[in-house]
Design a protein around this motif. Sequence first.
Motif, short mmCIF file in Angstrom:
data_model
loop_
_atom_site.label_atom_id
_atom_site.label_comp_id
_atom_site.label_asym_id
_atom_site.label_seq_id
_atom_site.Cartn_x
_atom_site.Cartn_y
_atom_site.Cartn_z
N THR A 19 -92.56 -22.71 -31.62
CA THR A 19 -93.11 -24.06 -31.74
C THR A 19 -92.15 -25.06 -31.17
O THR A 19 -90.94 -24.86 -31.22
CB THR A 19 -93.38 -24.38 -33.21
OG1 THR A 19 -92.19 -24.14 -33.96
CG2 THR A 19 -94.50 -23.53 -33.76
N THR A 23 -90.45 -32.77 -32.93
CA THR A 23 -91.18 -33.73 -33.73
C THR A 23 -90.89 -33.51 -35.20
O THR A 23 -90.16 -32.60 -35.57
CB THR A 23 -92.69 -33.60 -33.48
OG1 THR A 23 -93.02 -32.22 -33.59
CG2 THR A 23 -93.05 -34.08 -32.08
N ARG A 24 -91.47 -34.35 -36.08
CA ARG A 24 -91.06 -34.37 -37.47
C ARG A 24 -92.15 -33.91 -38.40
O ARG A 24 -93.32 -34.23 -38.23
CB ARG A 24 -90.61 -35.77 -37.88
CG ARG A 24 -90.22 -35.81 -39.34
CD ARG A 24 -89.46 -37.06 -39.73
NE ARG A 24 -89.11 -37.00 -41.13
CZ ARG A 24 -88.10 -36.31 -41.61
NH1 ARG A 24 -87.32 -35.67 -40.80
NH2 ARG A 24 -87.87 -36.27 -42.90
N TRP A 25 -91.77 -33.20 -39.47
CA TRP A 25 -92.68 -32.75 -40.50
C TRP A 25 -92.04 -32.97 -41.85
O TRP A 25 -90.86 -32.72 -42.04
CB TRP A 25 -92.99 -31.27 -40.32
CG TRP A 25 -93.68 -30.63 -41.49
CD1 TRP A 25 -94.97 -30.80 -41.88
CD2 TRP A 25 -93.11 -29.70 -42.42
NE1 TRP A 25 -95.23 -30.06 -42.99
CE2 TRP A 25 -94.11 -29.38 -43.34
CE3 TRP A 25 -91.85 -29.14 -42.57
CZ2 TRP A 25 -93.88 -28.50 -44.39
CZ3 TRP A 25 -91.62 -28.27 -43.60
CH2 TRP A 25 -92.63 -27.95 -44.50
N GLU A 26 -92.81 -33.48 -42.84
CA GLU A 26 -92.29 -33.65 -44.19
C GLU A 26 -92.50 -32.36 -44.95
O GLU A 26 -93.63 -31.89 -45.11
CB GLU A 26 -93.02 -34.81 -44.91
CG GLU A 26 -92.72 -36.15 -44.31
CD GLU A 26 -91.26 -36.52 -44.46
OE1 GLU A 26 -90.63 -36.07 -45.42
OE2 GLU A 26 -90.74 -37.25 -43.61
N ASP A 130 -85.05 -32.20 -42.47
CA ASP A 130 -86.03 -31.58 -41.60
C ASP A 130 -86.44 -32.57 -40.53
O ASP A 130 -87.11 -33.56 -40.82
CB ASP A 130 -87.25 -31.12 -42.40
CG ASP A 130 -88.01 -30.03 -41.68
OD1 ASP A 130 -88.82 -30.37 -40.81
OD2 ASP A 130 -87.78 -28.85 -41.96
N ASP A 132 -87.90 -31.67 -37.42
CA ASP A 132 -88.95 -31.24 -36.51
C ASP A 132 -90.32 -31.53 -37.13
O ASP A 132 -90.43 -32.13 -38.20
CB ASP A 132 -88.79 -29.78 -36.09
CG ASP A 132 -88.96 -28.80 -37.24
OD1 ASP A 132 -89.52 -29.19 -38.30
OD2 ASP A 132 -88.54 -27.63 -37.11
N ASP A 133 -91.37 -31.10 -36.46
CA ASP A 133 -92.73 -31.29 -36.95
C ASP A 133 -93.44 -29.95 -37.01
O ASP A 133 -94.59 -29.82 -36.61
CB ASP A 133 -93.48 -32.26 -36.03
CG ASP A 133 -94.79 -32.73 -36.64
OD1 ASP A 133 -94.91 -32.68 -37.89
OD2 ASP A 133 -95.69 -33.14 -35.90
N ASP A 134 -92.71 -28.97 -37.52
CA ASP A 134 -93.21 -27.60 -37.55
C ASP A 134 -93.51 -27.21 -39.00
O ASP A 134 -92.59 -27.13 -39.82
CB ASP A 134 -92.16 -26.67 -36.95
CG ASP A 134 -92.66 -25.24 -36.80
OD1 ASP A 134 -93.64 -24.89 -37.49
OD2 ASP A 134 -92.07 -24.49 -36.01
N PRO A 135 -94.76 -26.96 -39.37
CA PRO A 135 -95.08 -26.60 -40.75
C PRO A 135 -94.54 -25.25 -41.19
O PRO A 135 -94.61 -24.91 -42.36
CB PRO A 135 -96.61 -26.62 -40.78
CG PRO A 135 -97.01 -26.37 -39.37
CD PRO A 135 -95.96 -27.03 -38.51
N THR A 226 -81.52 -27.50 -31.58
CA THR A 226 -82.08 -27.59 -32.92
C THR A 226 -81.95 -26.25 -33.62
O THR A 226 -82.23 -25.20 -33.02
CB THR A 226 -83.57 -28.00 -32.88
OG1 THR A 226 -83.70 -29.19 -32.10
CG2 THR A 226 -84.10 -28.26 -34.27
#
Length: 426
Positions: A19, A23-26, A130, A132-135, A226
Amino acid sequence: MTLVTELMRRPTPEGIPETPAGTRWEPDRRSATGRRARARTRRSALRAPLGALAALLLLLGLPGTAVAAPDAPELPFTERYRVVQHGGIARAANSVITCVAPALPDAVPCPEARAGAAGTNGDYEMFYIDVDDDPNTYNSSRADLRLPPGARVTTARLYWGGNLLAGERKPAADNARVLFAEPGGNYKEILADTVIGHRPTAVDDGFTASADVTDLVRYASPGAYTVAQLNVAMGHSPVGTWGGWTLVVLYEHPDEPLRVLSLWDGWGTVGGNGGDLVADLPSAPPGLAGVPGLTARRGEGDLTFTVDSLRAPAGATGTLGVIGYDGDPGAGDILTVTPDLRPAVALGDATSPADDVMNSTIADLGRHVTAREPAHRNTLGYDSNLLDLGPALGDGANRLSPRFAGRGDRYHLGAVFLQVETENRR
């Protein structure tokens, strides 16, 4: 469709896809630990490098076929790599956990601690960083690697480590695995290729692991790397929790001075009563003939080793890099270097004072490294610092003996790297 294209489309193990890392993921705190894939790694000798096939798989971002990596409660420090060349050492580093709220009534507010106030990880509830935006990830951070234009990567090694015991106890099976993305690239599974240092105690459960990533770094574009899915516990304990990573890169460049570049690693606790350990090291790492006998000695809470055959002239320049875990600001420790048989010289600077070197900072020669995300000045338990060796090289030296000692602080040492100008011929 080319073979490489087809291979790159295949999913990574345990359903974790490659992935984008930009980008960002909470994170979902309730299910974070459930997302971890089972760690796997190649069983190898204590200092064996990745094989050619493993390096190719890493370059393509494919999973390795592996079994659980062995671990040991203590690893004697040994010289993993040495080279004499025109060039230097660069590194990128960051932590993967930080404070979210004070756990003690007298703790400074968390934003002040992140900005550099003297809070320690045992003062706070700790939670994952965190970016990145990876779940499929529950922690990640990034940092720039800065090489001079035209540099050629000689070797690159990724170090990571953390504490598995805080408000929860994480299983050690995941110590051997992280996700790694080069600038503009996708996550690739990185597996430890050597014995993991892992020492559970009544108060903490620390580990360090590492892997060769030379092929990934050598052909990457400049920019930020990263690292994600580093095994570390969240929550609170009196000792606190910590976790971080450092990418160490030895490079060659014709315009730089002729230097000895030396990379050491192991796993040892400094401060407190660590017991005694003496190790006789081989005369040379594989493929590096002519390196003299090297020694590493562990005293009662101290750690010392000697780097020989430097042939540094008077006034030579040099730096010493350190990777440490759970060093607390204000707790007190020292790092000295003995040149030949002359008196020891204490190292320190504005960000790593001589009486508190391991103090939760990522800094270069007295300046905080800001080219990372996030760029917390107080990492709350992770150190990756460069210190000036010049004071120990004023009269030149053929050998340097760093000594790490706790003076109130107790921390874990994972790796040391140094570059020193030399009169040696290549």
